[in-house]
Design an enzyme around this catalytic site. Structure first.
Site, PDB file in Angstrom:
ATOM      1  N   SER A  44       7.631   6.593   0.579  1.00 56.54           N
ATOM      2  CA  SER A  44       8.305   4.946  -0.650  1.00 56.54           C
ATOM      3  C   SER A  44       6.994   3.543  -0.716  1.00 56.54           C
ATOM      4  O   SER A  44       6.948   2.750  -1.452  1.00 56.54           O
ATOM      5  CB  SER A  44       9.883   4.580  -0.812  1.00 56.54           C
ATOM      6  N   HIS A 249      12.264  -2.720   1.149  1.00 61.59           N
ATOM      7  CA  HIS A 249      11.767  -2.380   0.897  1.00 61.59           C
ATOM      8  C   HIS A 249      10.472  -3.455   0.135  1.00 61.59           C
ATOM      9  O   HIS A 249      11.148  -4.573  -0.185  1.00 61.59           O
ATOM     10  CB  HIS A 249      11.301  -0.954  -0.561  1.00 61.59           C
TER      11      HIS A 249
END
Length: 267
Positions: A44, A249
């Site tokens: 990711s 993230h």
């Protein structure tokens, strides 16, 4: 890789100088070279989770992710973006290597965090006690020592077998927290320090395996310094209960300011 733009440009200038000195005419320097064939693999952090502007697939590939940004700026001859949210090492070897071949010039990849249980570490630390958090981090570190090197070896060997001439850039992970920063709630400082230490441990192991395969390791910790969670100018999402998948993230700024420059400097 194919001849770099710098080498081509320098060669053209030298040819021009020789022709001018010998009276053979004026050479027109041409700095252009045939563009590279680029394949972006990984998890990711490479697909761009957290950056928004996703492609609609379950892999959540973002046009703001560093591979897409590099491709948009450099117009490669071909660009295959197979990185996928949640990918582990076996997912890369089983489902992402299709575009690689003998003509591939450039490969980028980030992988290993999911194998080490990154998501479970953060869930444990956010929802459970400090002791549970530290124990889960210790388990992750033990996995990085005992099992992850072999899994990385398998991925890296598979990449080299399919793309024998490619330059391979392995991107690492940032430290997540600014210690002594602006956060006044959430995890304890001890937990934050332990999470940062685990990230460093993962980066060290990944860099060693990358080097042993002749790959370039791209360390993103320097570019993210000053932009960690609790820094007041974070390029990382903190826990987001409304979109839990984007938690921890990089934001779009983290991709363009944290990851992209590291890829560019490695080339």
């Amino acid at each position: 890789m194919k001849m770099s733009r710098l080498v081509a440009f320098s060669s053209s200038l030298l040819l021009g100088a020789v022709l001018a000195l010998t009276g053979a005419g004026i050479a027109h320097a041409d700095a252009s070279v045939k563009a590279v064939d680029y394949v972006a693999l990984g998890d990711s952090y490479s697909s761009g989770v957290g950056a928004g502007a996703y492609d609609g697939s379950s892999c959540k590939r973002s046009s703001r992710a560093y591979p897409a940004l590099w491709a948009a700026a450099n117009s490669p001859a071909s660009f295959h973006f197979t990185a996928c949210s949640g990918a582990r090492t076996n997912d890369v070897t089983s489902g992402q290597l299709g575009p690689l071949n003998a003509s591939t010039d450039l490969v980028s990849i980030s992988v290993g965090g999911n194998d080490a249980g990154f998501a479970d570490v953060m869930t444990t630390c956010v929802l459970q006690s400090e002791a549970a958090c530290l124990n889960r981090i210790a388990t992750a570190r033990a996995y990085v020592d005992s099992t992850l090197p072999g899994r990385l070896d398998s991925v890296y060997a598979a990449i080299r077998a399919k793309a024998p001439s490619a330059q391979v850039v392995v991107l690492g992970y940032p430290r997540f927290y600014r210690l002594g920063g602006s956060c006044i709630a959430g995890l304890s400082e001890k937990e934050r320090a332990a999470i940062n230490g685990a990230s460093d441990h993962l980066n060290t192991a990944t860099a060693k395996r990358a080097a042993d395969h002749g790959f370039t390791f791209g360390d993103v910790r320097p570019t993210f310094t000053g932009h960690e969670i609790c820094s007041g100018n974070s390029w990382l999402h903190s826990v987001n209960w409304l979109n839990i998948g984007e938690s921890y993230h990089p934001t779009a700024a983290g991709q363009s300011g944290g990851y992209l420059p590291v890829l560019k400097s490695a080339l």
